[in-house]
Design an enzyme around this catalytic site. Structure first.
Site, PDB file in Angstrom:
ATOM      1  N   CYS A   1       0.833  -1.205   0.000  1.00  0.00           N
ATOM      2  CA  CYS A   1       0.000   0.000   0.000  1.00  0.00           C
ATOM      3  C   CYS A   1       0.873   1.263   0.000  1.00  0.00           C
ATOM      4  O   CYS A   1       1.513   1.544  -0.988  1.00  0.00           O
ATOM      5  CB  CYS A   1      -0.973  -0.052   1.176  1.00  0.00           C
TER       6      CYS A   1
ATOM      7  N   HIS B   1      -3.560  -5.658   1.071  1.00  0.00           N
ATOM      8  CA  HIS B   1      -2.906  -5.867   2.377  1.00  0.00           C
ATOM      9  C   HIS B   1      -2.890  -7.347   2.769  1.00  0.00           C
ATOM     10  O   HIS B   1      -3.791  -7.794   3.485  1.00  0.00           O
ATOM     11  CB  HIS B   1      -3.662  -5.093   3.458  1.00  0.00           C
TER      12      HIS B   1
ATOM     13  N   GLU C   1      -1.109  -8.728   5.000  1.00  0.00           N
ATOM     14  CA  GLU C   1      -0.943  -8.873   6.464  1.00  0.00           C
ATOM     15  C   GLU C   1      -2.282  -8.805   7.195  1.00  0.00           C
ATOM     16  O   GLU C   1      -2.409  -9.274   8.318  1.00  0.00           O
ATOM     17  CB  GLU C   1       0.037  -7.806   6.989  1.00  0.00           C
TER      18      GLU C   1
END
Lengths: 232, 82
Positions: A92, A209, A211
């Site tokens: 990002c 994302h 994660e």
């Protein structure tokens, strides 16, 4: 590249970042991993195998996303690390920083809709021979969250052509069945590009994302493959 | 020396803000308006003996930080500030 055992993973902490703990946590789930933050003022990244540039709003996105972070003292060492072949992954805002410092070509522009988009999307794995996608199958479809206002990938025509010719597009926005089409493009990115790597393949940036989708408690583990890949 | 810098998206790149404003203007009845482009305006003071040297420095500043040449153009005007 040989498989990493007990990988040493660093996550750069810029002022205004907000995904650095999530990224560090997801990395720490890798067996034997040694993880730590890297302060933006550090002169050196030290001895590491992998560096993450996390998501967020470094320096409040002043001027342009990633424009100020690029000149953080630590970035000189990050660039050196990348030039020596070290694995660098920008998520990002981290992707935006990588384009601003020219480790990756192109730029990320305001979403076509002008809206900040926070939702799950699907991406297709276009190549599985880089450090962050080795555990995934080519053509696999992942459901991942995006959360950005400036994610419209842009590159001049000749750069885009080179990217495609070299196979540097790593992930593309698609529908849940893996069809790459305009309806599945959340932000107007050229060629549905969600993430690219450099020619050498050691620097990878993506808007979604992983994660935030890396363990069962989060309700989605599709992103775990990116972390797991680092040990394969 | 005083400098004024204008940074805009390169021609051919969709300017979503410009488009939104253009649509609003059409709604207001200004139907003859086209090609609205929105940019950034930056003003700064800079030490330097003459306008040419200052201009050279500002160009360098624009290329390194104030604009991203991949997606933006910039224009610079320098005055002695009087």
């Amino acid at each position: 590249m040989a498989a990493l055992k007990n990988p040493k993973i660093g996550v750069v902490l810029f002022p205004g970042a907000n995904c650095e703990r999530d990224t560090l946590h997801a990395s720490s789930l890798l067996p034997g991993a040694a993880v730590r933050h890297i302060w933006h003022k550090d002169a050196s990244v030290g001895n590491l195998d992998v560096i993450f540039l996390p998501g967020g709003f470094s320096y409040g996105d002043a001027l342009r996303c990633g424009a100020i972070a690029r000149f953080s003292p630590v970035m000189r060492s990050v660039i050196e690390f990348a030039e020596k072949g070290g694995i660098v992954i920008g998520i990002c805002n981290g992707f935006q920083v990588l384009t601003e410092c020219h480790l990756l070509p192109g730029a990320l522009l305001m979403n076509e809709s002008r809206k900040f988009i926070c939702k799950n999307i699907h991406v297709r794995i276009e190549r599985n021979d880089i450090a962050a996608t080795r555990a995934l199958n080519k053509g696999a479809v992942l459901k991942l969250p995006i959360a950005h206002g400036e994610g419209r990938y842009y590159a001049p025509p000749e750069t885009l052509q080179t990217l495609e010719a070299n196979g540097q597009v790593v992930v593309r926005y698609c529908d849940e069945n893996g069809n790459v089409m305009p309806e599945a493009n959340p932000n107007g990115a050229l060629n549905n590009i969600a993430g690219i790597c450099n020619a050498r393949g050691n620097v990878f940036g993506l808007m979604p994302h992983p994660e935030r989708a890396s363990e069962p408690i989060l309700g989605n583990t599709d992103g775990w493959g990116v972390f797991k890949s680092l040990m394969m | 020396m005083k400098a004024k810098v204008t940074v805009t998206l390169r021609d051919g790149i969709l300017d979503t803000q410009g488009k939104a404003v253009e649509h609003a203007l059409h709604s207001l009845g200004f139907t003859g308006v086209k090609n609205v482009r929105i940019g950034k305006h930056i003003e700064l003071d800079i030490d330097g003996a003459d306008a040419a040297t200052a201009k050279q420095q500002i160009d360098d500043i624009c290329k390194k930080l104030l604009s991203n040449p991949v997606m933006e153009n910039f224009r610079v005007t320098v005055t002695d500030g009087k």
